[in-house]
Design an enzyme around this catalytic site. Structure first.
Site, mmCIF file in Angstrom:
data_model
loop_
_atom_site.group_PDB
_atom_site.id
_atom_site.type_symbol
_atom_site.label_atom_id
_atom_site.label_comp_id
_atom_site.label_asym_id
_atom_site.label_seq_id
_atom_site.Cartn_x
_atom_site.Cartn_y
_atom_site.Cartn_z
ATOM 1 N N ASP A 101 0.884 -1.164 0.000
ATOM 2 C CA ASP A 101 0.000 0.000 0.000
ATOM 3 C C ASP A 101 0.925 1.218 0.000
ATOM 4 O OD1 ASP A 101 -1.471 2.163 0.951
ATOM 5 O OD2 ASP A 101 -2.775 0.890 2.197
ATOM 6 N N LYS A 154 2.651 12.735 -16.361
ATOM 7 C CA LYS A 154 1.757 13.888 -16.362
ATOM 8 C C LYS A 154 0.428 13.503 -15.695
ATOM 9 C CE LYS A 154 -0.826 13.459 -20.661
ATOM 10 N NZ LYS A 154 -2.228 13.533 -20.386
ATOM 11 N N HIS A 184 4.873 11.661 -23.136
ATOM 12 C CA HIS A 184 5.263 10.658 -24.143
ATOM 13 C C HIS A 184 5.418 11.276 -25.540
ATOM 14 C CE1 HIS A 184 0.939 10.288 -25.120
ATOM 15 N NE2 HIS A 184 1.296 9.637 -26.207
ATOM 16 N N LYS A 188 8.452 10.776 -28.947
ATOM 17 C CA LYS A 188 8.170 10.426 -30.344
ATOM 18 C C LYS A 188 9.242 11.025 -31.239
ATOM 19 C CE LYS A 188 3.189 10.112 -29.739
ATOM 20 N NZ LYS A 188 2.016 9.719 -30.490
ATOM 21 N N GLU A 222 -8.663 13.388 -32.860
ATOM 22 C CA GLU A 222 -8.873 11.977 -32.513
ATOM 23 C C GLU A 222 -10.296 11.586 -32.870
ATOM 24 O OE1 GLU A 222 -5.735 11.321 -28.903
ATOM 25 O OE2 GLU A 222 -7.637 12.209 -28.342
ATOM 26 N N ASP A 241 -5.650 17.838 -20.679
ATOM 27 C CA ASP A 241 -5.277 16.478 -21.084
ATOM 28 C C ASP A 241 -4.174 16.489 -22.140
ATOM 29 O OD1 ASP A 241 -5.505 13.644 -21.162
ATOM 30 O OD2 ASP A 241 -6.814 13.761 -22.910
ATOM 31 N N HIS A 246 1.270 17.864 -24.373
ATOM 32 C CA HIS A 246 1.727 17.393 -25.691
ATOM 33 C C HIS A 246 1.840 18.540 -26.721
ATOM 34 C CE1 HIS A 246 0.944 13.716 -23.761
ATOM 35 N NE2 HIS A 246 -0.254 13.457 -24.218
ATOM 36 N N LYS A 332 -11.815 15.136 -29.242
ATOM 37 C CA LYS A 332 -12.233 13.730 -29.317
ATOM 38 C C LYS A 332 -13.458 13.654 -30.216
ATOM 39 C CE LYS A 332 -9.616 12.250 -25.729
ATOM 40 N NZ LYS A 332 -8.354 11.604 -26.048
#
Ligand code: BG6
Length: 485
Positions: A101, A154, A184, A188, A222, A241, A246, A332
């Site tokens: 824990d 993040k 991430h 790339k 997306e 987000d 990014h 999205k």
């Protein structure tokens, strides 16, 4: 912005001949991120001989060492990775598990025991941000952080103030150079290539400025919806987000000045300057959208005004970029999945062929394409139209990076490999993070009303109006509504 008292230059990472880590401890190994990204990335590092250290997994799930290994192997295979028995056997032999824990000191005592003689462990916290401090405190209290590196995922705070506060607490236990903040997108290849493209070629940098560039636009579209991430996404929204992290990192690479050398400190300092010159976006330059049906997603609050789409116009008040708008749109449930940055040049200074009745040449474009198997660059230039006397028409020069350069590493393979080696270039510094939050501070404090849009479109009509004076959005290559090339 935060003043770094514990490093000379406020950069992240070890500058000179960093020593590689001698153990890897990953907290949260039973989670989704580990299943989808971590194990396969570590396997690929092992395949290249770059994971020659003990790997200790920590999570609450009740697993034995063997169950942990079995879960890891299954995850690697589920990612479509071919597994070489010898590589796996060697990797598995170095893997052990601590069940615990995160709020209990015993967990950290058990980690310390497993670490044995390791002097420079890498702690990777793939756990919810609310537990970052708890984990670092636990590790600090058992005395294993002195020469450690700590990788955190993040989001780094949820606004400027909370990012400053989080760092305030972390910096009581860690120096800035020990903290590796993963985004991430920085792992790339096609995104890091922006810097290499600009500074390893002679033909772009001299005209990379407001005298020649009219606007820059970034689309991260997306086609999928929020799916099973409703309760996470509803607390976050598109701005936090993907824009603060990014997309801002892409802008940092597009807008930075050439670094004095290729060290993390020199690179980060130029990126920071770009963020420091960024004017906080005005609510009137931000369009927020929400797709029809978002309220039916499990975990989304009743009457939620969280944005699933955002379009922004922002400015960087520097000599290089004065007056050049940077447009961003992301969302999205849009018409396609693609991430691109397009640099739109001004027209030639003199419409030379207009006497012959030829139309004005179109603007040149340089289009960077990122990820989703589409890495590459396209240049749209004018060439003589053979059916006319002197008129030009646009032609596209295209390079597909996978075809031309071969397969790239997975983002997490790159980033975890770099963190193990102490190479900090592809990680964000605290000051950069604060700069990105600052740029978004006004629109986070005073969000514009959220406008509904139909799934499968490119967001609300108001997003078109934002960019209309600059010729409209350039649709990603291959998307339904692609502009003629
Ligand atoms: C994540 C976001 O950080 O990045 C997701 O939380 C988003 O919402 C994802 O879909 C995009 O990453 P990629 O690599 O698929 O473009």
């Amino acid at each position: 912005m935060t003043t770094m008292q514990n490093t000379q230059d406020g950069t992240v990472g070890d500058e000179l001949a960093p020593e590689p880590s001698d153990a890897l401890v990953s907290f949260g190994v039973s989670g989704d991120l580990a299943k989808k990204m971590t194990f396969v990335s570590l396997y690929r590092l092992a395949e290249r001989g770059l994971l020659d250290v003990p790997f200790i997994g920590v999570a609450f799930t009740d697993w034995s060492d063997d169950e942990f290994r079995a879960h890891a192997l299954q995850s690697i295979k589920d990612c479509g990775q071919e597994v070489d028995e010898k590589v796996w056997e060697k990797m598995a032999a170095g893997m052990t598990y601590v069940q615990g824990d995160y709020t209990k000191p015993e967990t950290y005592a058990a980690v310390k025991e497993k670490l044995g003689d390791a002097k420079r462990p890498l702690f990777y916290l793939e756990i919810p941000p609310s537990l970052f401090l708890t984990a670092v405190k636990g590790l600090h209290e058992v005395g294993v952080t002195r020469n450690a590196r700590v990788v955190i995922e993040k989001p780094f705070g949820h606004d400027y103030q909370s990012a400053v506060e989080l760092y305030g607490e972390l910096s009581k236990m860690l120096e800035e150079r020990q903290i590796y903040r993963i985004d991430h997108y920085l792992g790339k290849n096609a995104i890091q290539d922006i810097m290499v493209w600009r500074f390893s070629n002679r033909m772009f940098e001299p005209i990379w400025n407001s005298a020649n560039i009219e606007s820059v636009q970034i689309t991260m579209s997306e086609s999928f919806d929020v799916a099973d991430r409703g309760s996470f996404y509803d607390r976050v929204g598109a701005l936090k987000d993907v824009v603060q992290n990014h997309i801002m990192q892409i802008i940092g690479l597009l807008s930075m000045d050439p670094p004095s050398k290729a060290t993390p400190a020199a690179i980060h300092s130029q990126q920071l300057q770009a963020f420091e010159s960024m004017r906080p976006v005005e609510p009137s330059d931000c369009v927020r959208g929400q797709y029809t049906g978002y309220h039916d997603v499990k975990g989304v609050a009743e009457g939620s005004t969280t944005e699933t789409f955002v379009a922004i116009k922002l400015f960087i008040d520097s000599w290089r970029w004065a007056g050049v708008p940077f447009f961003i749109r992301t969302g999205k449930n849009l018409a396609c999945t693609a991430t691109e940055a397009v640099v739109v040049y001004k027209r030639p200074p003199l419409p030379l062929f207009k006497e012959t009745g030829c139309p004005q040449p179109e603007r040149n474009r340089l289009r960077f394409r990122f990820g989703h198997g589409e890495d590459g660059v396209q240049m749209r230039v004018q060439a003589l139209d053979p059916s006319s006397q002197m008129a030009s028409k646009p032609v596209v020069l295209n390079v597909d990076f996978t075809e031309a350069l071969g397969e790239e590493k997975l983002p997490y393979e790159q980033l975890l490999g770099d963190a193990l080696q102490g190479i900090a270039t592809r990680f964000a510094t605290q000051q950069i993070i604060e700069g990105t939050w600052m740029a978004l501070s006004k629109i986070l404090e005073h969000p514009s009303p959220v406008i509904e849009y139909a799934p499968g479109t490119m967001g609300p009509r108001e997003a078109e109006e934002l960019i209309a004076p600059y010729g409209g959005w350039i649709e990603p290559v291959g998307s339904k509504s692609d502009h003629p090339a």
